[in-house]
Design an enzyme around this catalytic site. Sequence first.
Site, mmCIF file in Angstrom:
data_model
loop_
_atom_site.group_PDB
_atom_site.id
_atom_site.type_symbol
_atom_site.label_atom_id
_atom_site.label_comp_id
_atom_site.label_asym_id
_atom_site.label_seq_id
_atom_site.Cartn_x
_atom_site.Cartn_y
_atom_site.Cartn_z
ATOM 1 N N HIS A 49 0.814 -1.224 0.000
ATOM 2 C CA HIS A 49 0.000 0.000 0.000
ATOM 3 C C HIS A 49 0.844 1.270 0.000
ATOM 4 C CE1 HIS A 49 -3.952 -1.888 0.339
ATOM 5 N NE2 HIS A 49 -3.282 -2.859 0.945
ATOM 6 N N ASP B 58 3.126 9.395 -1.378
ATOM 7 C CA ASP B 58 1.998 8.651 -0.805
ATOM 8 C C ASP B 58 1.616 7.516 -1.735
ATOM 9 O OD1 ASP B 58 -0.140 8.001 0.853
ATOM 10 O OD2 ASP B 58 -0.861 10.064 0.998
HETATM 11 P P1 ADP Z 1 -3.211 6.605 4.784
HETATM 12 O O1 ADP Z 1 -3.662 5.208 4.460
HETATM 13 O O2 ADP Z 1 -1.728 6.838 4.639
HETATM 14 O O3 ADP Z 1 -3.683 7.095 6.114
HETATM 15 P P2 ADP Z 1 -5.157 7.474 2.744
HETATM 16 O O4 ADP Z 1 -5.463 8.860 2.284
HETATM 17 O O5 ADP Z 1 -4.954 6.505 1.644
HETATM 18 O O6 ADP Z 1 -3.892 7.577 3.701
HETATM 19 O O7 ADP Z 1 -6.350 6.911 3.624
HETATM 20 C C1 ADP Z 1 -6.749 7.559 4.753
HETATM 21 C C2 ADP Z 1 -8.158 7.154 5.144
HETATM 22 O O8 ADP Z 1 -8.361 7.564 6.484
HETATM 23 C C3 ADP Z 1 -9.225 7.870 4.308
HETATM 24 O O9 ADP Z 1 -10.340 7.038 4.154
HETATM 25 C C4 ADP Z 1 -9.558 9.089 5.167
HETATM 26 O O10 ADP Z 1 -10.903 9.536 5.034
HETATM 27 C C5 ADP Z 1 -9.322 8.597 6.556
HETATM 28 N N1 ADP Z 1 -8.774 9.699 7.375
HETATM 29 C C6 ADP Z 1 -7.618 10.344 7.216
HETATM 30 N N2 ADP Z 1 -7.480 11.325 8.130
HETATM 31 C C7 ADP Z 1 -8.587 11.301 8.880
HETATM 32 C C8 ADP Z 1 -9.053 12.081 9.976
HETATM 33 N N3 ADP Z 1 -8.346 13.089 10.468
HETATM 34 N N4 ADP Z 1 -10.254 11.763 10.489
HETATM 35 C C9 ADP Z 1 -10.984 10.745 9.966
HETATM 36 N N5 ADP Z 1 -10.608 9.987 8.943
HETATM 37 C C10 ADP Z 1 -9.424 10.254 8.398
#
Ligand code: ADP
Length: 468
Positions: A155, A363
């Site tokens: 991922h 990312d």
């Molecule tokens: P990572 O897997 O590195 O955290 P991604 O953008 O691929 O990054 O996925 C993040 C997921 O977590 C998304 O579904 C997003 O909506 C959720 N997310 C990220 N930050 C927050 C937050 N502050 N509060 C709630 N959900 C979050």
Amino acid sequence: MPRLVVVSNRVPLPSERGPQAGGLTVALADALQPGSLWFGWSGRRSGQPHAEPRQHRADGITYGTIDFTEADYRAFYVGFANGALWPLLHFRLGLVNFRREDYEGYRSVNRRFAEALTPLLRSDDLIWVHDYHLFPLAEELRRLGVTNRIGFFLHTPFVPPTLLHVLPRSTELLRAMCRYDVVGFHTQTYRQAFLDCVHDILGISAGSDGGFLCAGQRVRAVVDPIGIDAEGFAEAAVQAERSAEARRLRESLGGRALAIGVDRLDYSKGLVSRFEAFARLLGKYPEDRRHVSFLQIAARSREDSSAYQRLRRELDQLVGDTNGRFSEFDWVPLRYMTRAVRRQTLAGFYRVARLGLVTPLRDGMNLVAKEFVAAQDPLDPGVLILSRFAGAAEDLTEALIVNPFDADAMADAMHQGLSMAHSERLRRYRALRERVWDTTAAKYCATFLSYLGQGHVPSPQRILQDAL
Ligand code: ADP
């Protein structure tokens, strides 16, 4: 149909899921049919963990979990996975902290995963392993005699050979990756980097389909971009726009445009340069000053790591500096909260926003970019500003693509987004929407499982059952 066995570091039990369903839980919803098994760490640390996994059932899915000792947690999770592999895979060599004892802990936890999982396996199971915590799992399973088809999905990004060399024992890990039948990546770039490593370090050339033979194992490297449940998220956004939270947010803006950022509080997300770029926007374009508010939601993450503690202090200071410099008695330019927000609420906030700021330094994919697009009002959509170093940029080319290392260029893109004509916003949104609806979570699962299922030889019992 063979049974699907998913393995990931952390298993989110339905009874313990918090306000944010993890990206993986949402992405795998379609693949995890009743009858499937999800195996991994319970999230608990205990003095004397049982060797045998605990099993729970919910909605027809079996969850098999093991606990870690404190030493496992320190060496495997905090030490090698998050202290060495994570920074390396995100091109942050200065943050790579390799310690041989952490690597030994990483290998021994992978061995323990294999020992606990093997007795639960059936001969025709398809095994799908997730992420950098578990690079060596197939090798350990093979050592225990498991001959099932095993797939691996990374991922994060993957690095080219010159960077992979930085990590001691990387050749061992690369060989371990070649014990899987299928190795999946989000983008062509990451797959090519992996194949370049296989070529330069192991001396093996792949065919045009990403297939090669390594120590008797046929491996296929594939591209399969992860996505979201676009339709479901769009519906949630319509509902959430009418919620009390979205209404309060809109009222608090006093008619100003909202710029929004939603991330885990992680150094890969480019929050420092995003905040700097926002301050530059306010400095360079005085006309934008009283017309925009920026809300950054940054859920705290990996708080027992010093790199994350340093980042948090740096961001606290930047927020203070920016707000001290630009605030007026009735306007605070940068709102910053370090808490998770419910998915439903987030969907409504994205829909209220005029700008979505997704500017990671590197990312794997970045699902926030896709969520932002899915949540927009098709008649009055906001503008996505997207880092060229997010995996999502390979597909979402109609966003305003920026280099997150160039704060001035990001400030210019923010200004461009705030003043973009309705017709251009519509044109860009329509193209982005098509891509997001084209690469959904369901398609991601179906594609990977079709690669994994290829060459599947049914067990004798299965042939008998089918014949009866
Ligand atoms: P990572 O897997 O590195 O955290 P991604 O953008 O691929 O990054 O996925 C993040 C997921 O977590 C998304 O579904 C997003 O909506 C959720 N997310 C990220 N930050 C927050 C937050 N502050 N509060 C709630 N959900 C979050």
